[in-house]
Design an enzyme around this catalytic site. Structure first.
Site, short mmCIF file in Angstrom:
data_model
loop_
_atom_site.label_atom_id
_atom_site.label_comp_id
_atom_site.label_asym_id
_atom_site.label_seq_id
_atom_site.Cartn_x
_atom_site.Cartn_y
_atom_site.Cartn_z
N LEU A 42 18.24 -4.00 -7.46
CA LEU A 42 17.86 -5.29 -8.05
C LEU A 42 18.01 -5.28 -9.57
CD1 LEU A 42 14.85 -5.33 -9.61
CD2 LEU A 42 14.05 -5.14 -7.28
N ASN A 86 25.15 2.92 -11.53
CA ASN A 86 24.70 2.75 -12.91
C ASN A 86 25.64 3.42 -13.90
OD1 ASN A 86 22.63 1.08 -12.29
ND2 ASN A 86 20.99 2.54 -12.64
N CYS A 104 16.38 1.54 -16.91
CA CYS A 104 17.26 2.16 -15.90
C CYS A 104 18.50 2.81 -16.48
CB CYS A 104 17.62 1.14 -14.83
SG CYS A 104 16.23 0.70 -13.78
N1 LIG Z 1 13.07 -2.07 -12.76
C1 LIG Z 1 14.24 -2.21 -12.13
O1 LIG Z 1 14.96 -3.20 -12.33
C2 LIG Z 1 14.71 -1.18 -11.15
C3 LIG Z 1 15.85 -1.42 -10.39
C4 LIG Z 1 16.30 -0.46 -9.49
C5 LIG Z 1 15.64 0.74 -9.40
N2 LIG Z 1 14.55 0.98 -10.17
C6 LIG Z 1 13.87 2.27 -10.05
O2 LIG Z 1 12.62 2.02 -9.42
C7 LIG Z 1 11.64 2.93 -9.88
C8 LIG Z 1 10.45 2.15 -10.42
O3 LIG Z 1 10.88 1.41 -11.54
P1 LIG Z 1 9.98 0.26 -12.20
O4 LIG Z 1 10.84 -0.39 -13.20
O5 LIG Z 1 9.34 -0.55 -11.14
O6 LIG Z 1 8.86 1.15 -12.92
P2 LIG Z 1 7.41 0.69 -13.43
O7 LIG Z 1 7.02 1.67 -14.48
O8 LIG Z 1 7.43 -0.76 -13.74
O9 LIG Z 1 6.48 0.88 -12.15
C9 LIG Z 1 6.09 2.11 -11.64
C10 LIG Z 1 4.70 1.92 -11.02
O10 LIG Z 1 4.35 3.12 -10.32
C11 LIG Z 1 2.95 3.33 -10.51
N3 LIG Z 1 2.63 4.71 -10.18
C12 LIG Z 1 2.83 5.83 -10.91
N4 LIG Z 1 2.41 6.91 -10.24
C13 LIG Z 1 1.93 6.48 -9.06
C14 LIG Z 1 1.37 7.11 -7.93
N5 LIG Z 1 1.24 8.44 -7.89
N6 LIG Z 1 0.99 6.35 -6.89
C15 LIG Z 1 1.14 5.02 -6.92
N7 LIG Z 1 1.67 4.35 -7.96
C16 LIG Z 1 2.06 5.07 -9.01
C17 LIG Z 1 2.73 2.96 -11.95
O11 LIG Z 1 1.36 2.72 -12.21
C18 LIG Z 1 3.61 1.70 -12.06
O12 LIG Z 1 2.88 0.54 -11.73
C19 LIG Z 1 12.35 3.81 -10.89
O13 LIG Z 1 12.84 4.95 -10.26
C20 LIG Z 1 13.51 2.94 -11.34
O14 LIG Z 1 14.58 3.71 -11.85
C21 LIG Z 1 14.06 0.04 -11.03
#
Ligand SMILES: NC(=O)c1ccc[n+]([C@@H]2O[C@H](COP(=O)([O-])OP(=O)(O)OC[C@H]3O[C@@H](n4cnc5c(N)ncnc54)[C@H](O)[C@@H]3O)[C@@H](O)[C@H]2O)c1
Length: 439
Positions: free
Chosen positions: A156, A214, A266
């Site tokens: 996404l 990416n 990312c």
């Molecule tokens: N943001 C994007 O557009 C996107 C797109 C594709 C992939 N990703 C990948 O998805 C993953 C998450 O990205 P994001 O942008 O949502 O990050 P983010 O930092 O917004 O969210 C991560 C969440 O995980 C929570 N968290 C941390 N440790 C935890 C635990 N032990 N148990 C439960 N919750 C916990 C944090 O409190 C936070 O709310 C990453 O690997 C990122 O590379 C993100």
């Protein structure tokens, strides 16, 4: 069977997936270690800016399909399929990804898993992580091999997250059994019926698809930015160059707009983690080009500061500069590794008085960089400015009236970091207009 889903980690990815899967009719429980975030989500107050998402969140909370908790015990009892959506940031001081949040999530969830379930990783990870976590899951879960892992990388885009989640362009699934595939086919049934292609593969291929995608996108952006560097040296125009390239359908015009380059939570950390992991695997030579991709990208930020200094008359001392944009891209409040803020901070460190304005990322920026000044609108932020820099291409900035902006600044000098404005229009309105890669 209507599976019940949990989302472990409710940040940009997890909050979006929680609300959108509930919208598809699933019962969903979001889990996070951040109690404040959980309380806000449960109250229908979306902690991030993502167009269209808050309505979906509220609608599904009200319908009783969606809830949020900090209890892993509750999540384990509730869910048939547990999605892992926690962060995998760059480690401090090195290139590799910090996957400790995934380990922590498994360690918190697995000991409560008393019944058969599928745990589905969505986070972006170094190849090899899924197999290690699969082993850990079976070891820690009371149900043992009844808790299985699958890997389902997420593509996404922030700003389009709802659409990308409900109508993905592809589904990639790394599985270790037919049973896991069957469960996931049911979870994604509506998308599969709509014709979304699905690639079923093993864990390492699924993990690699995400970082390869990416790496490709980052390379495309840095390619055109490298062309911008050559254009600057040769007094050519990268905007016209990229337009001409885009008519070749083998190349295409997307991600071919020269400017300040990529940032966010990312691309930068993912290409660095990819290089680090390839090094561990003995395949580092294959990815040395990504070092250059990263370097080109970071050079654009330095060049932006140089261009602003040039317009400021050779020094930032005594100079007021307005930075339009703080988010790493428009339609998002995400300021992680934001090129715009990076440039704002560098100018401020070099003695410039910087005022920032962003339509939605303002508060995040203020929290992260309280020493910068902030305006309440583009015009207010630009009042008395000697140089204006457009660094995030929000629509409202592209549509700014050069006369209106010109009437509040101290001098009409514009650095367009995104090649987003019509140079001729701005020059005709008396602005000294400069952009990366253009005469
Ligand atoms: N943001 C994007 O557009 C996107 C797109 C594709 C992939 N990703 C990948 O998805 C993953 C998450 O990205 P994001 O942008 O949502 O990050 P983010 O930092 O917004 O969210 C991560 C969440 O995980 C929570 N968290 C941390 N440790 C935890 C635990 N032990 N148990 C439960 N919750 C916990 C944090 O409190 C936070 O709310 C990453 O690997 C990122 O590379 C993100």
């Amino acid at each position: 069977m209507a599976y019940r889903l949990t989302m472990v980690g409710t940040g940009y990815l997890g909050a979006t997936t929680s609300a959108c899967m509930a919208e598809l009719g699933f019962e969903v429980l979001g889990v996070d270690v951040d109690a404040e975030k959980i309380a806000r989500l449960q109250a229908g107050d979306l902690p991030i800016h993502e167009p269209g998402l808050e309505e979906i969140l509220r609608r599904n909370l009200a319908a009783g399909r969606l809830r949020f908790t900090t209890s892993f015990e509750e999540a384990a009892a509730f869910g048939d399929v547990h999605f892992l959506c926690v962060g995998t940031p760059q480690k401090a001081g090195e290139y590799g990804a910090d996957v400790s949040y995934l380990d922590a999530a498994i360690e918190a969830l697995a000991p409560h898993l008393q019944r058969e379930c599928l745990v589905v990783g969505k986070s972006t990870v170094p190849v090899g992580t899924a197999q290690r976590l699969a082993d850990k899951l079976v070891r820690l879960a009371p149900i043992g091999a009844g808790a299985e892992l699958a890997w389902n990388p997420e593509f996404l885009r922030e700003g389009y997250a709802v659409q990308d989640t409900l109508q993905p362009d592809r589904i990639v699934l790394g599985v270790a059994s037919d049973k896991a595939e069957k469960v996931m086919r049911e979870v994604y049934a509506s998308m599969l019926e709509a014709g979304t292609p699905m690639v079923i593969t093993d864990y390492p291929t699924a993990e690699l698809v995400k970082v390869a995608a990416n790496a490709f996108l980052a390379t495309k952006i840095s390619f055109i930015n490298a062309m911008a560097e050559v254009c600057e040296a040769a007094h050519a125009d990268v905007k016209q160059l990229s337009q001409a390239l885009s008519y070749d359908d083998r190349i295409g015009g997307k991600f071919l707009n020269a400017g300040l380059g990529f940032g966010g939570g990312c691309l930068p950390k993912d290409i660095r983690a990819f290089m680090a992991r390839a090094g561990e695997l003995g395949a580092d030579q294959a990815l040395t080009f990504l070092r250059e991709v990263d370097a080109i990208n970071m050079r654009r930020r330095a060049r932006m500061v140089d261009l602003a200094r040039e317009l400021a008359g050779g020094s930032f001392r005594g100079c007021s500069l307005t930075v339009l944009g703080a988010a790493f891209k428009p339609n998002s409040d995400d300021i992680r590794d934001s090129p715009a803020l990076d440039v704002a901070v560098k100018i401020s460190e070099q003695g410039g008085r910087v005022t920032v304005y962003d339509p939605v990322a303002q508060e995040n920026a203020r929290r992260a960089h309280p020493h910068l000044s902030y305006g309440e609108s583009a015009l207010e932020a630009a009042r008395g400015a000697h140089v204006v820099l457009l660094l995030t291409e929000w629509r409202e900035f592209i549509e700014l009236d050069p006369e209106a902006l010109g009437s509040v600044v101290a001098s009409r000098k514009m650095v367009d970091g995104r090649n987003a404005l019509d140079a001729e229009v701005w020059r005709n309105a008396g602005w000294h207009y400069r952009a990366l890669g253009r005469p």
